[in-house]
Design a protein around this motif. Sequence first.
Motif, PDB file in Angstrom:
ATOM      1  N   ALA A 113       8.608  52.237  -2.534  1.00 52.07           N
ATOM      2  CA  ALA A 113       8.912  50.861  -2.162  1.00 52.07           C
ATOM      3  C   ALA A 113       9.978  50.848  -1.072  1.00 52.07           C
ATOM      4  O   ALA A 113      10.893  51.658  -1.062  1.00 52.07           O
ATOM      5  CB  ALA A 113       9.401  50.068  -3.376  1.00 52.07           C
ATOM      6  N   GLY A 114       9.825  49.914  -0.158  1.00 52.13           N
ATOM      7  CA  GLY A 114      10.844  49.706   0.856  1.00 52.13           C
ATOM      8  C   GLY A 114      11.836  48.685   0.345  1.00 52.13           C
ATOM      9  O   GLY A 114      11.511  47.847  -0.504  1.00 52.13           O
ATOM     10  N   ALA A 133      12.650  44.062  -2.301  1.00 48.59           N
ATOM     11  CA  ALA A 133      11.916  45.318  -2.451  1.00 48.59           C
ATOM     12  C   ALA A 133      10.442  44.984  -2.304  1.00 48.59           C
ATOM     13  O   ALA A 133       9.979  43.939  -2.763  1.00 48.59           O
ATOM     14  CB  ALA A 133      12.188  45.962  -3.806  1.00 48.59           C
ATOM     15  N   PHE A 134       9.719  45.872  -1.645  1.00 49.97           N
ATOM     16  CA  PHE A 134       8.300  45.632  -1.425  1.00 49.97           C
ATOM     17  C   PHE A 134       7.574  46.971  -1.378  1.00 49.97           C
ATOM     18  O   PHE A 134       8.152  48.004  -1.057  1.00 49.97           O
ATOM     19  CB  PHE A 134       8.088  44.859  -0.121  1.00 49.97           C
ATOM     20  N   ASP A 135       6.318  46.916  -1.780  1.00 49.45           N
ATOM     21  CA  ASP A 135       5.474  48.104  -1.677  1.00 49.45           C
ATOM     22  C   ASP A 135       4.249  47.722  -0.862  1.00 49.45           C
ATOM     23  O   ASP A 135       4.197  46.629  -0.296  1.00 49.45           O
ATOM     24  CB  ASP A 135       5.125  48.685  -3.054  1.00 49.45           C
ATOM     25  N   GLY A 138       2.801  44.284  -1.508  1.00 52.68           N
ATOM     26  CA  GLY A 138       3.586  43.087  -1.250  1.00 52.68           C
ATOM     27  C   GLY A 138       4.947  43.135  -1.919  1.00 52.68           C
ATOM     28  O   GLY A 138       5.459  44.198  -2.276  1.00 52.68           O
ATOM     29  N   GLU A 139       5.490  41.965  -2.123  1.00 57.26           N
ATOM     30  CA  GLU A 139       6.841  41.845  -2.669  1.00 57.26           C
ATOM     31  C   GLU A 139       6.897  42.296  -4.127  1.00 57.26           C
ATOM     32  O   GLU A 139       6.063  41.928  -4.939  1.00 57.26           O
ATOM     33  CB  GLU A 139       7.267  40.378  -2.564  1.00 57.26           C
TER      34      GLU A 139
END
Length: 183
Positions: A113-114, A133-135, A138-139
């Motif tokens: 995740a970013g 946080a998102f992967d 999506g969120e």
Amino acid sequence: MKKKEFELTTTTDMKVFLLFLLDNIGYPLEHATIMDIVQENTDEISLDYDECLRQLVASEHMLYDEVGDERYYMISDKGRLVAAQLYDSLDKGFRERSMRLAIKHISLSKTGAGIKAYITETESKRYRVTLEAFDRYGEVMSTSVTVNSKSEAETIKRNYEAKPDGVYRGVLFSVTGKLEYIS
């Protein structure tokens, strides 16, 4: 062995359970860890789970890779879409117990995740810290907190950037009240 209130009696139940676990954990797990989680949740271990894993890979609901002597499994996009419709077929209490035992495996960093954190000054001269946080789907999380000082806001931002998993688990604990998220 103690008897569970709900049992996985069919291969479909077992497959949905395996997909449910991998979907909620969100990153590849080695075979041994999957079997440990299964045993913790069902007080049993059988070859049926290995067969279910093989069938899920063959049907492309799960992805599989081998690194050295260890096998790793991850839910596929196809598995996520199909299984999401079937999760409710598992007993609600069983799903909750399963998640409590699987929580220790949930990690933002392992999912790839970013994260993003930023500070904005409000009209009232306070500071809003937004943590996201998102992967690839999506969120995963978006939360904001407003504090009185810029230094406090910067501390919160730095803490999240250094330890996003701890903050994520803390937020999950706060919104669910489940202690397992912070243990």
